[in-house]
Design a protein around this motif. Sequence first.
Motif, PDB file in Angstrom:
ATOM      1  N   GLU A  68      -0.134  29.760 -46.476  1.00 27.21           N
ATOM      2  CA  GLU A  68       1.123  28.868 -46.746  1.00 27.21           C
ATOM      3  C   GLU A  68       0.696  27.713 -47.079  1.00 27.21           C
ATOM      4  OE1 GLU A  68       2.181  32.385 -43.923  1.00 27.21           O
ATOM      5  OE2 GLU A  68       0.546  30.766 -43.839  1.00 27.21           O
ATOM      6  N   MET A  69      -0.601  27.271 -46.574  1.00 26.64           N
ATOM      7  CA  MET A  69      -0.963  25.919 -46.795  1.00 26.64           C
ATOM      8  C   MET A  69      -2.357  25.918 -46.605  1.00 26.64           C
ATOM      9  SD  MET A  69      -0.528  23.601 -43.299  1.00 26.64           S
ATOM     10  CE  MET A  69      -1.372  24.219 -41.796  1.00 26.64           C
ATOM     11  N   HIS A  70      -3.128  25.050 -47.451  1.00 26.40           N
ATOM     12  CA  HIS A  70      -4.673  25.160 -47.652  1.00 26.40           C
ATOM     13  C   HIS A  70      -4.908  26.354 -48.611  1.00 26.40           C
ATOM     14  CE1 HIS A  70      -4.840  22.256 -44.709  1.00 26.40           C
ATOM     15  NE2 HIS A  70      -4.328  22.775 -43.744  1.00 26.40           N
ATOM     16  N   GLU A  71      -6.121  27.268 -48.236  1.00 20.90           N
ATOM     17  CA  GLU A  71      -6.586  28.377 -49.214  1.00 20.90           C
ATOM     18  C   GLU A  71      -7.248  29.293 -48.433  1.00 20.90           C
ATOM     19  OE1 GLU A  71      -8.460  28.724 -53.794  1.00 20.90           O
ATOM     20  OE2 GLU A  71      -8.805  26.845 -52.612  1.00 20.90           O
ATOM     21  N   VAL A  72      -7.110  30.376 -49.051  1.00 18.63           N
ATOM     22  CA  VAL A  72      -8.038  31.648 -48.477  1.00 18.63           C
ATOM     23  C   VAL A  72      -8.872  32.214 -49.733  1.00 18.63           C
ATOM     24  CG1 VAL A  72      -8.462  33.960 -47.589  1.00 18.63           C
ATOM     25  CG2 VAL A  72      -6.765  32.351 -46.732  1.00 18.63           C
ATOM     26  N   VAL A 115      -4.938  30.864 -42.435  1.00 19.38           N
ATOM     27  CA  VAL A 115      -5.318  29.325 -42.708  1.00 19.38           C
ATOM     28  C   VAL A 115      -5.248  29.002 -41.283  1.00 19.38           C
ATOM     29  CG1 VAL A 115      -5.265  29.262 -45.265  1.00 19.38           C
ATOM     30  CG2 VAL A 115      -3.418  28.719 -43.504  1.00 19.38           C
ATOM     31  N   GLY A 116      -5.872  27.968 -41.110  1.00 17.52           N
ATOM     32  CA  GLY A 116      -5.608  27.018 -39.697  1.00 17.52           C
ATOM     33  C   GLY A 116      -4.913  25.864 -39.877  1.00 17.52           C
ATOM     34  N   ASN A 117      -4.511  25.367 -39.031  1.00 21.80           N
ATOM     35  CA  ASN A 117      -3.616  24.114 -39.006  1.00 21.80           C
ATOM     36  C   ASN A 117      -4.112  22.856 -40.137  1.00 21.80           C
ATOM     37  OD1 ASN A 117      -1.243  22.390 -38.582  1.00 21.80           O
ATOM     38  ND2 ASN A 117      -2.318  21.460 -36.949  1.00 21.80           N
ATOM     39  N   GLY A 118      -5.646  22.899 -39.941  1.00 20.09           N
ATOM     40  CA  GLY A 118      -6.016  21.670 -40.657  1.00 20.09           C
ATOM     41  C   GLY A 118      -7.176  22.199 -41.888  1.00 20.09           C
ATOM     42  N   ILE A 124     -16.007  42.190 -43.480  1.00 18.08           N
ATOM     43  CA  ILE A 124     -14.903  41.872 -42.495  1.00 18.08           C
ATOM     44  C   ILE A 124     -14.456  43.200 -42.256  1.00 18.08           C
ATOM     45  CG2 ILE A 124     -13.068  40.371 -41.888  1.00 18.08           C
ATOM     46  CD1 ILE A 124     -15.781  38.874 -42.928  1.00 18.08           C
ATOM     47  N   THR A 125     -14.890  43.652 -40.942  1.00 21.32           N
ATOM     48  CA  THR A 125     -14.363  45.243 -40.683  1.00 21.32           C
ATOM     49  C   THR A 125     -13.116  45.258 -39.870  1.00 21.32           C
ATOM     50  OG1 THR A 125     -15.674  45.242 -38.338  1.00 21.32           O
ATOM     51  CG2 THR A 125     -17.038  45.824 -40.353  1.00 21.32           C
ATOM     52  N   HIS A 126     -12.702  46.496 -39.502  1.00 20.90           N
ATOM     53  CA  HIS A 126     -11.545  46.759 -39.135  1.00 20.90           C
ATOM     54  C   HIS A 126     -10.854  46.098 -38.147  1.00 20.90           C
ATOM     55  CE1 HIS A 126     -12.476  50.341 -41.511  1.00 20.90           C
ATOM     56  NE2 HIS A 126     -13.681  50.483 -40.708  1.00 20.90           N
ATOM     57  N   HIS A 127      -9.729  45.627 -38.175  1.00 18.36           N
ATOM     58  CA  HIS A 127      -8.990  44.776 -36.828  1.00 18.36           C
ATOM     59  C   HIS A 127      -9.560  43.641 -36.768  1.00 18.36           C
ATOM     60  CE1 HIS A 127      -6.052  47.947 -35.761  1.00 18.36           C
ATOM     61  NE2 HIS A 127      -7.062  48.828 -36.228  1.00 18.36           N
ATOM     62  N   VAL A 128     -10.458  42.909 -37.552  1.00 24.20           N
ATOM     63  CA  VAL A 128     -10.809  41.494 -37.322  1.00 24.20           C
ATOM     64  C   VAL A 128      -9.881  40.518 -37.785  1.00 24.20           C
ATOM     65  CG1 VAL A 128     -12.396  39.676 -38.375  1.00 24.20           C
ATOM     66  CG2 VAL A 128     -13.400  42.082 -37.777  1.00 24.20           C
ATOM     67  N   THR A 129      -9.856  39.349 -37.006  1.00 28.09           N
ATOM     68  CA  THR A 129      -8.876  38.176 -37.241  1.00 28.09           C
ATOM     69  C   THR A 129      -9.904  37.050 -37.602  1.00 28.09           C
ATOM     70  OG1 THR A 129      -7.029  39.016 -35.713  1.00 28.09           O
ATOM     71  CG2 THR A 129      -7.039  36.726 -36.172  1.00 28.09           C
ATOM     72  N   LEU A 130      -9.423  36.580 -38.831  1.00 29.21           N
ATOM     73  CA  LEU A 130     -10.152  35.248 -39.263  1.00 29.21           C
ATOM     74  C   LEU A 130      -9.164  34.272 -39.412  1.00 29.21           C
ATOM     75  CD1 LEU A 130     -12.491  36.278 -42.294  1.00 29.21           C
ATOM     76  CD2 LEU A 130     -13.145  36.240 -39.680  1.00 29.21           C
ATOM     77  N   ILE A 183     -12.260  35.199 -35.084  1.00 25.32           N
ATOM     78  CA  ILE A 183     -13.244  33.867 -35.355  1.00 25.32           C
ATOM     79  C   ILE A 183     -12.003  32.934 -35.345  1.00 25.32           C
ATOM     80  CG2 ILE A 183     -14.837  32.588 -36.762  1.00 25.32           C
ATOM     81  CD1 ILE A 183     -15.762  35.485 -37.522  1.00 25.32           C
ATOM     82  N   MET A 184     -12.013  31.902 -34.782  1.00 27.08           N
ATOM     83  CA  MET A 184     -10.894  30.959 -34.700  1.00 27.08           C
ATOM     84  C   MET A 184     -11.188  29.717 -35.547  1.00 27.08           C
ATOM     85  SD  MET A 184      -8.422  32.301 -32.964  1.00 27.08           S
ATOM     86  CE  MET A 184      -7.401  30.626 -32.850  1.00 27.08           C
ATOM     87  N   ASP A 185     -10.155  28.740 -35.613  1.00 28.82           N
ATOM     88  CA  ASP A 185     -10.144  27.584 -36.460  1.00 28.82           C
ATOM     89  C   ASP A 185     -11.429  26.674 -36.260  1.00 28.82           C
ATOM     90  OD1 ASP A 185      -7.387  28.547 -35.863  1.00 28.82           O
ATOM     91  OD2 ASP A 185      -6.727  26.550 -36.669  1.00 28.82           O
ATOM     92  N   GLY A 186     -11.856  26.184 -37.328  1.00 31.54           N
ATOM     93  CA  GLY A 186     -12.955  25.573 -37.511  1.00 31.54           C
ATOM     94  C   GLY A 186     -14.612  25.942 -37.055  1.00 31.54           C
ATOM     95  N   SER A 187     -14.457  27.158 -36.919  1.00 39.57           N
ATOM     96  CA  SER A 187     -15.690  27.976 -36.818  1.00 39.57           C
ATOM     97  C   SER A 187     -16.219  28.145 -38.141  1.00 39.57           C
ATOM     98  CB  SER A 187     -15.539  29.412 -35.968  1.00 39.57           C
ATOM     99  OG  SER A 187     -14.979  29.202 -34.795  1.00 39.57           O
ATOM    100  N   VAL A 188     -17.621  28.075 -38.007  1.00 36.95           N
ATOM    101  CA  VAL A 188     -18.768  28.067 -39.094  1.00 36.95           C
ATOM    102  C   VAL A 188     -19.695  29.306 -38.799  1.00 36.95           C
ATOM    103  CG1 VAL A 188     -20.180  27.006 -40.667  1.00 36.95           C
ATOM    104  CG2 VAL A 188     -17.992  26.029 -40.025  1.00 36.95           C
TER     105      VAL A 188
END
Length: 192
Positions: free
Chosen positions: A49-53, A69-72, A83-89, A106-111
């Motif tokens: 909805e904001m930023h980009e995937v 996308v994350g907040n920032g 990116i296998t089954h049931h993963v959340t990025l 894998i949560m916000d800001g992770s690299v």
Amino acid sequence: MLKGSDVARSGPLVAIDDEAFVHPTAQIYGKVSLSAGASVWSNAVIRAEMHEVVIGPRSNIQDFVMIHVGNGMGTRVGADCSITHHVTLHGCSVGDNVLVGIGATIMDGSVIGENSIIAGGSFLKEGTVIPPNSIVAGVPAVVKATRDSSAANRFNAWIYVENAAAYVRGEHRRWNDLDLTAAAARFGFVRG
């Protein structure tokens, strides 16, 4: 099953390369780019909805994956990733030649550095930085070992490229017809 050029886009900012595959049950919204050879499988959801995937070339987004996308920040997946089954990025960056195991988050800001493996069920908290060539596991996830997994991870991604092309042709047993040992050797990966 449909190729990217046949998929009804959910808006003017969704860009699906003609060489990409999107299963008809996948849902893609907002500013999303799928590169050549990428595939998005059954019941996956990608929202920006904001930023980009951005999904890189030949990367696969498997069944029931959720990418947001994350907040920032947006979310980026490099080339030749699985990116296998049931993963959340969520608002993270995944380098080239990475395999993210079933059910990982894998949560916000992770690299995630290139050539890495994230074990199934792992949870990477906000801001986690994983160096290249890492084997990662746990809740919270930590680096357990160092190994260049690029050959194995590229091979796994290639299998999904082959599978997507077969699905477009109406063939749903492609892996059964492939000589996977010979194909693995072409990638420099010896199956054990």
